[in-house]
Write a protein that holds these residues in place. Structure first.
Motif: not given
Length: 397
Positions: A349-355
Motif C-alpha cells: 500500500s501507500a504505507c509500504s517501504p517504497a513510499g
C-alpha cells in the motif's frame, strides 16, 4: 483474495490472475483505484487526485506485461500514447520563475540561464550524488521488501541527513526552497524529513516526466492508466466483491503497524485538492505549475478539455492527516518504521517501504505478489535482472 481497492490492490489482483490464481478483490465498497480513482468534477468532466505528469512509467509497463498485456497496445486501442511532458514551471515568492526540464543537459542550461553557471553546477553535482541514493532506495524497498537496519545501509540512503541538509548544500534561496518543499509534497512539514525524499528529482532526470495524450496530441487525465489497469484485471478474470469471509492473500488497505514501545509513524498529510474550469488559453499539453509559498508548495496541473482548461490543484500548505495517503516521512526513524511487505499476510500500500507515490504502490504490489505466490506454490516468479543501469527500468517509453 486481495483486500483493498487501492492501486496496489488492483495491480496485485491483475498479477495474481496472470499467474493462474482465482482472484477476488474485496473493495469494501470503495472505488477501484482508491484515492487515485476518477470522479465527476466541474462541467461534468472527470477529475482525479492522481498527479497528471507520470513518473517512472516503467512500473506501469511492468504491471501490464506481468498481467498478460502490453501498455503501448492498450494505449493504442484507447487512442492514446505516452509522450514527454513540458518543463515544470516553478514560481517563487520573490517573483522568480524557473521552467525546469527533466533531461540532464536541458536542466543545466535552464538553471544556468536563470541563476548562473555555478548554481547549475551545484545542482548537477547534487543530483549526481543522489543517483547513488536512488540506487540504494531502489534496492531497499523497491527491488527488495526490506529496509536496512544496519549502519551501512543507512549511510547509502543518507538517513543521517535531512532534506534541509540537502537543500542548504545548494546555497541558493530558490533552489533550496524547491528541495525543501519536497517534504510537504510527500506528506510532512517536519524539519527532520529524510534526505532520500530528494531522490524524486533523480527519477525525473533519469526517467523523464510523461503525459498521456490523445491522437491529436492533447493532454489527457492520467487516471486513465488506472482505468486501463482495472479493465486488464477484469479481462484476466478478477472478480470484485464488497466483502468476503475468504482468507486474505495480500492486504492492500493502508495501515500502520506499531506498539506502545514502537509507535507507528503518523499518517501522511493529504493536500487540499480542488478543481476548477478556466477559459481556454491555447493549452494543448498538460502543464504543471508549482507555486513555492512561504507556507508550502501549491501544485497545479492544467489540462485541456472540450470547453476550456481544467485546473487540478494540490495545496500542501495545510495538509490533513490521512492514512490512505501513506505514512508521514517525518524522520529517518519514521521511514524505517514503514509497514513491512513481508509478514504473516503480505501487505502492499501507500504505507509500504517504497513510499506513497503511484509508481511506488505498483512496485509494492509486485513484491507482495512475488512473496505470496511463492508461499502458495513454491515457485519463485521474481525477475532475475535487477541491474540499475541499462535495465529495462531505465528505458524511456
Amino acid at each position: 483474495m486481495v483486500h483493498g481497492a487501492t492501486l496496489s490492490g488492483v495491480a496485485a489482483a491483475a498479477r495474481f490472475a496472470k499467474l493462474g490464481h482465482h482472484v477476488v478483490l474485496v473493495t469494501d465498497g470503495a472505488p477501484l483505484g482508491g484515492r487515485w480513482a476518477a470522479s465527476e468534477g466541474p462541467g461534468g468532466h472527470l477529475v482525479d487526485a492522481l498527479p497528471q505528469l507520470i513518473s517512472l512509467p516503467a512500473t506501469w509497463r511492468d504491471v501490464f506485461k506481468k498481467s498478460g498485456g502490453h501498455l503501448v497496445a492498450e494505449l493504442n486501442r484507447a487512442g492514446m500514447e505516452l509522450v514527454e511532458a513540458p518543463p515544470v514551471e516553478h514560481r517563487f515568492p520573490d517573483g522568480t520563475t524557473l521552467a525546469l526540464p527533466s533531461e540532464r543537459g536541458a536542466q543545466f542550461h535552464a538553471i544556468s540561464h536563470a541563476f548562473g553557471a555555478p548554481t547549475a553546477e551545484r545542482w548537477r553535482d547534487l543530483l549526481d550524488d543522489l543517483d547513488d541514493v536512488w540506487a540504494a532506495r531502489r534496492e531497499f524497498g523497491i527491488n527488495d521488501p526490506g529496509l536496512p537496519q544496519d549502519k551501512a545501509g543507512r549511510r547509502q540512503l543518507w538517513l543521517g541527513r535531512t532534506l534541509r541538509d540537502v537543500a542548504n548544500r545548494l546555497e541558493h534561496p530558490q533552489l533550496s526552497q524547491l528541495i525543501s518543499d519536497l517534504g510537504p509534497v510527500h506528506g510532512t512539514h517536519s524539519v527532520s524529513a529524510p534526505a532520500l525524499l530528494a531522490t524524486s528529482l533523480v527519477l525525473d532526470r533519469t526517467f523523464g516526466r510523461w503525459q498521456l495524450v490523445d491522437a491529436e496530441g492533447r493532454g489527457q487525465r492520467a487516471s486513465q492508466l488506472v482505468d486501463l489497469l482495472v479493465a486488464r484485471a477484469t479481462q484476466r478474470g478478477v472478480t470484485f466483491a464488497d466483502a468476503s469471509d475468504e482468507r486474505v492473500a495480500v492486504e492492500c488497505e493502508p495501515y500502520a503497524a506499531g506498539s506502545w514501545l514502537r509507535p507507528a509513524p503518523p499518517p501522511a498529510l493529504r493536500p487540499a485538492i480542488s478543481h476548477d474550469l478556466r477559459p481556454d488559453h491555447g493549452i494543448t499539453s498538460v502543464r504543471q505549475i508549482v507555486d513555492h509559498t512561504q507556507k508550502g508548495p501549491v501544485t497545479t496541473w492544467l489540462r485541456p478539455v472540450s470547453d476550456g482548461v481544467l485546473a487540478s490543484t494540490h495545496d500542501h500548505r495545510h495538509g490533513t492527516p490521512d492514512l490512505s495517503w501513506g505514512l508521514a516521512p517525518d524522520s529517518a526513524r519514521s521511514w524505517l518504521r514503514r509497514t513491512p511487505i513481508i509478514g504473516e499476510v503480505p501487505a502492499a500500500s501507500a504505507c509500504s517501504p517504497a513510499g506513497n507515490e503511484p509508481w511506488a504502490e505498483l512496485a509494492s504490489a509486485a513484491l507482495a505478489v512475488y512473496e505470496m505466490h511463492e508461499r502458495l506454490t513454491g515457485e519463485d516468479c521474481r525477475p532475475t535482472n535487477r541491474a540499475f543501469r541499462g535495465s529495462k527500468l531505465s528505458q524511456r517509453p
